[in-house]
Motif scaffolding. Structure first.
Motif, PDB file in Angstrom:
ATOM      1  N   TYR A 190       0.824  -1.213   0.000  1.00 34.46           N
ATOM      2  CA  TYR A 190       0.000   0.000   0.000  1.00 34.46           C
ATOM      3  C   TYR A 190       0.858   1.263   0.000  1.00 34.46           C
ATOM      4  O   TYR A 190       0.390   2.339  -0.355  1.00 34.46           O
ATOM      5  CB  TYR A 190      -1.006   0.007   1.158  1.00 34.46           C
ATOM      6  CG  TYR A 190      -0.459   0.088   2.563  1.00 34.46           C
ATOM      7  CD1 TYR A 190      -0.167   1.311   3.168  1.00 34.46           C
ATOM      8  CD2 TYR A 190      -0.288  -1.065   3.325  1.00 34.46           C
ATOM      9  CE1 TYR A 190       0.309   1.384   4.472  1.00 34.46           C
ATOM     10  CE2 TYR A 190       0.175  -1.007   4.630  1.00 34.46           C
ATOM     11  CZ  TYR A 190       0.477   0.212   5.199  1.00 34.46           C
ATOM     12  OH  TYR A 190       0.930   0.280   6.501  1.00 34.46           O
ATOM     13  N   LYS A 191       2.133   1.138   0.401  1.00 33.83           N
ATOM     14  CA  LYS A 191       3.023   2.300   0.359  1.00 33.83           C
ATOM     15  C   LYS A 191       3.465   2.640  -1.064  1.00 33.83           C
ATOM     16  O   LYS A 191       3.930   3.752  -1.318  1.00 33.83           O
ATOM     17  CB  LYS A 191       4.252   2.053   1.230  1.00 33.83           C
ATOM     18  CG  LYS A 191       3.974   1.825   2.702  1.00 33.83           C
ATOM     19  CD  LYS A 191       3.359   3.019   3.384  1.00 33.83           C
ATOM     20  CE  LYS A 191       4.312   4.162   3.573  1.00 33.83           C
ATOM     21  NZ  LYS A 191       3.749   5.224   4.462  1.00 33.83           N
ATOM     22  N   SER A 192       3.321   1.699  -1.991  1.00 36.71           N
ATOM     23  CA  SER A 192       3.759   1.905  -3.377  1.00 36.71           C
ATOM     24  C   SER A 192       2.623   2.539  -4.177  1.00 36.71           C
ATOM     25  O   SER A 192       1.947   1.889  -4.975  1.00 36.71           O
ATOM     26  CB  SER A 192       4.179   0.571  -3.995  1.00 36.71           C
ATOM     27  OG  SER A 192       5.303   0.043  -3.331  1.00 36.71           O
ATOM     28  N   ALA A 193       2.423   3.825  -3.946  1.00 35.95           N
ATOM     29  CA  ALA A 193       1.266   4.547  -4.480  1.00 35.95           C
ATOM     30  C   ALA A 193       1.167   4.433  -6.007  1.00 35.95           C
ATOM     31  O   ALA A 193       2.162   4.602  -6.716  1.00 35.95           O
ATOM     32  CB  ALA A 193       1.334   6.008  -4.066  1.00 35.95           C
ATOM     33  N   LYS A 194      -0.043   4.170  -6.467  1.00 33.91           N
ATOM     34  CA  LYS A 194      -0.305   4.042  -7.901  1.00 33.91           C
ATOM     35  C   LYS A 194      -0.672   5.407  -8.494  1.00 33.91           C
ATOM     36  O   LYS A 194      -1.037   6.324  -7.803  1.00 33.91           O
ATOM     37  CB  LYS A 194      -1.428   3.044  -8.134  1.00 33.91           C
ATOM     38  CG  LYS A 194      -1.135   1.685  -7.528  1.00 33.91           C
ATOM     39  CD  LYS A 194      -1.996   0.543  -8.007  1.00 33.91           C
ATOM     40  CE  LYS A 194      -3.457   0.732  -8.063  1.00 33.91           C
ATOM     41  NZ  LYS A 194      -4.175  -0.534  -8.365  1.00 33.91           N
ATOM     42  N   TRP A 195      -0.541   5.492  -9.841  1.00 34.16           N
ATOM     43  CA  TRP A 195      -0.913   6.697 -10.603  1.00 34.16           C
ATOM     44  C   TRP A 195      -0.223   7.948 -10.044  1.00 34.16           C
ATOM     45  O   TRP A 195      -0.831   9.006  -9.867  1.00 34.16           O
ATOM     46  CB  TRP A 195      -2.437   6.865 -10.607  1.00 34.16           C
ATOM     47  CG  TRP A 195      -3.133   5.641 -11.096  1.00 34.16           C
ATOM     48  CD1 TRP A 195      -3.026   5.068 -12.339  1.00 34.16           C
ATOM     49  CD2 TRP A 195      -4.032   4.788 -10.350  1.00 34.16           C
ATOM     50  NE1 TRP A 195      -3.796   3.932 -12.410  1.00 34.16           N
ATOM     51  CE2 TRP A 195      -4.431   3.734 -11.220  1.00 34.16           C
ATOM     52  CE3 TRP A 195      -4.544   4.834  -9.060  1.00 34.16           C
ATOM     53  CZ2 TRP A 195      -5.303   2.732 -10.808  1.00 34.16           C
ATOM     54  CZ3 TRP A 195      -5.415   3.829  -8.655  1.00 34.16           C
ATOM     55  CH2 TRP A 195      -5.784   2.799  -9.526  1.00 34.16           C
ATOM     56  N   LEU A 196       1.082   7.816  -9.796  1.00 32.08           N
ATOM     57  CA  LEU A 196       1.852   8.868  -9.138  1.00 32.08           C
ATOM     58  C   LEU A 196       1.905  10.136  -9.992  1.00 32.08           C
ATOM     59  O   LEU A 196       2.228  10.084 -11.187  1.00 32.08           O
ATOM     60  CB  LEU A 196       3.275   8.361  -8.883  1.00 32.08           C
ATOM     61  CG  LEU A 196       4.204   9.289  -8.109  1.00 32.08           C
ATOM     62  CD1 LEU A 196       3.708   9.505  -6.684  1.00 32.08           C
ATOM     63  CD2 LEU A 196       5.622   8.705  -8.096  1.00 32.08           C
ATOM     64  N   SER A 197       1.606  11.285  -9.368  1.00 30.67           N
ATOM     65  CA  SER A 197       1.659  12.553 -10.105  1.00 30.67           C
ATOM     66  C   SER A 197       2.371  13.659  -9.337  1.00 30.67           C
ATOM     67  O   SER A 197       2.734  14.667  -9.940  1.00 30.67           O
ATOM     68  CB  SER A 197       0.246  13.029 -10.462  1.00 30.67           C
ATOM     69  OG  SER A 197      -0.525  13.250  -9.294  1.00 30.67           O
ATOM     70  N   GLY A 198       2.565  13.502  -8.032  1.00 30.77           N
ATOM     71  CA  GLY A 198       3.198  14.556  -7.266  1.00 30.77           C
ATOM     72  C   GLY A 198       4.127  14.033  -6.187  1.00 30.77           C
ATOM     73  O   GLY A 198       3.792  13.077  -5.480  1.00 30.77           O
ATOM     74  N   ILE A 199       5.314  14.635  -6.083  1.00 32.10           N
ATOM     75  CA  ILE A 199       6.290  14.350  -5.030  1.00 32.10           C
ATOM     76  C   ILE A 199       6.579  15.682  -4.354  1.00 32.10           C
ATOM     77  O   ILE A 199       7.208  16.567  -4.943  1.00 32.10           O
ATOM     78  CB  ILE A 199       7.583  13.755  -5.614  1.00 32.10           C
ATOM     79  CG1 ILE A 199       7.295  12.425  -6.310  1.00 32.10           C
ATOM     80  CG2 ILE A 199       8.641  13.588  -4.530  1.00 32.10           C
ATOM     81  CD1 ILE A 199       8.482  11.880  -7.097  1.00 32.10           C
ATOM     82  N   THR A 200       6.075  15.850  -3.135  1.00 35.07           N
ATOM     83  CA  THR A 200       6.215  17.120  -2.428  1.00 35.07           C
ATOM     84  C   THR A 200       7.072  16.918  -1.186  1.00 35.07           C
ATOM     85  O   THR A 200       6.742  16.096  -0.325  1.00 35.07           O
ATOM     86  CB  THR A 200       4.835  17.675  -2.028  1.00 35.07           C
ATOM     87  OG1 THR A 200       4.053  17.886  -3.209  1.00 35.07           O
ATOM     88  CG2 THR A 200       4.972  18.989  -1.274  1.00 35.07           C
ATOM     89  N   VAL A 201       8.155  17.645  -1.092  1.00 32.18           N
ATOM     90  CA  VAL A 201       9.052  17.568   0.056  1.00 32.18           C
ATOM     91  C   VAL A 201       8.479  18.434   1.169  1.00 32.18           C
ATOM     92  O   VAL A 201       8.144  19.612   0.953  1.00 32.18           O
ATOM     93  CB  VAL A 201      10.472  18.010  -0.333  1.00 32.18           C
ATOM     94  CG1 VAL A 201      11.410  17.899   0.866  1.00 32.18           C
ATOM     95  CG2 VAL A 201      10.999  17.163  -1.493  1.00 32.18           C
ATOM     96  N   THR A 202       8.348  17.852   2.371  1.00 32.42           N
ATOM     97  CA  THR A 202       7.668  18.516   3.487  1.00 32.42           C
ATOM     98  C   THR A 202       8.553  18.543   4.733  1.00 32.42           C
ATOM     99  O   THR A 202       9.603  17.892   4.782  1.00 32.42           O
ATOM    100  CB  THR A 202       6.355  17.785   3.820  1.00 32.42           C
ATOM    101  OG1 THR A 202       6.658  16.433   4.211  1.00 32.42           O
ATOM    102  CG2 THR A 202       5.424  17.741   2.607  1.00 32.42           C
TER     103      THR A 202
END
Length: 223
Positions: free
Chosen positions: A180-192
């Motif tokens: 479940y950690k391997s997110a599908k349909w990835l579109s955003g990587i936001t550093v927080t």
């Protein structure tokens, strides 16, 4: 509540059902001209899971992946951009938190650490939030977890381009954690500056999802 109740029942019952189904599904998939058993766990493939009512299809013409947040150089990648970067191939078992496992599954893509290095992560950063073009799915990792060499922005799975049903054209792949950690349909990587729990964590799953060390399970590690 009904959905959550069935989910809890699935977590408890899945290991027993898995052992009974593995041999059957493997034999059926070897003699299945339709390919439908490829969508079943332990039948050489995976179930189709979506947490949204519908998911748009994206391809080379309209797929975009944005890297932003606490970075010096925000960037948006096309599918062609990602394919042109150095690729890493990993072969690991995939373990679902509900109990089923698909052994020896190849994934190939760009190391997440490489995209973070290219963006220039700021000193105040502590975590990563992932968003998806289904409009619903989200996930997170600590910065240290995200920099592991076995965490990919994956473009290929089972030595084929990742199709829509498996989260393509691009998905996250976190080899040592439950799937479940391997997110599908990835579109955003936001550093927080902190970990923000994802979709499944809000439903009670562990934020740190190491296989065999979380969610009350004792599965063999995958990576």
């Amino acid at each position: 509540m009904g959905t959550l109740g069935l989910g809890a029942l699935g977590v408890a019952a899945a290991p027993v059902l898995q052992r009974g189904l593995e041999g059957f599904l493997g034999a059926v998939s070897d003699n299945d001209p339709t390919g439908l058993t490829g969508l079943l766990p332990n039948g050489g493939g995976f179930r189709y899971y979506s947490v949204a009512a519908s998911v748009p299809v994206r391809g080379p013409a309209d797929y975009r992946l944005t890297v932003d947040g606490l970075v010096e150089r925000p960037h948006t990648y096309t599918l062609a951009d990602l394919r042109a970067l150095p690729q890493t191939r990993l072969v690991r078992d995939v373990q679902c938190v509900t109990g089923w496992r698909v052994p020896g599954t190849p994934f190939q893509g760009v190391r997440l650490a490489d995209l973070l290095d290219a963006a220039g992560v700021r000193s105040t950063a502590r975590a990563i939030r992932f968003t998806c073009f289904d409009g619903t799915y989200s996930e997170s990792l600590t910065l240290d977890q995200a920099r592991r060499p076995d965490v990919l922005v994956a473009l290929r799975m089972q030595d084929k381009d990742i199709g829509h049903d498996h989260g393509g054209p691009v998905r996250l792949y976190v080899a040592p954690m439950y799937f479940y950690k391997s997110a599908k349909w990835l579109s955003g990587i936001t550093v927080t500056d902190r970990v923000l729990p994802g979709y499944w964590e809000h439903l009670g799953y562990d934020v740190d999802a190491w296989v065999g060390k979380s969610n009350g399970r004792t599965d063999d590690p995958t990576g």
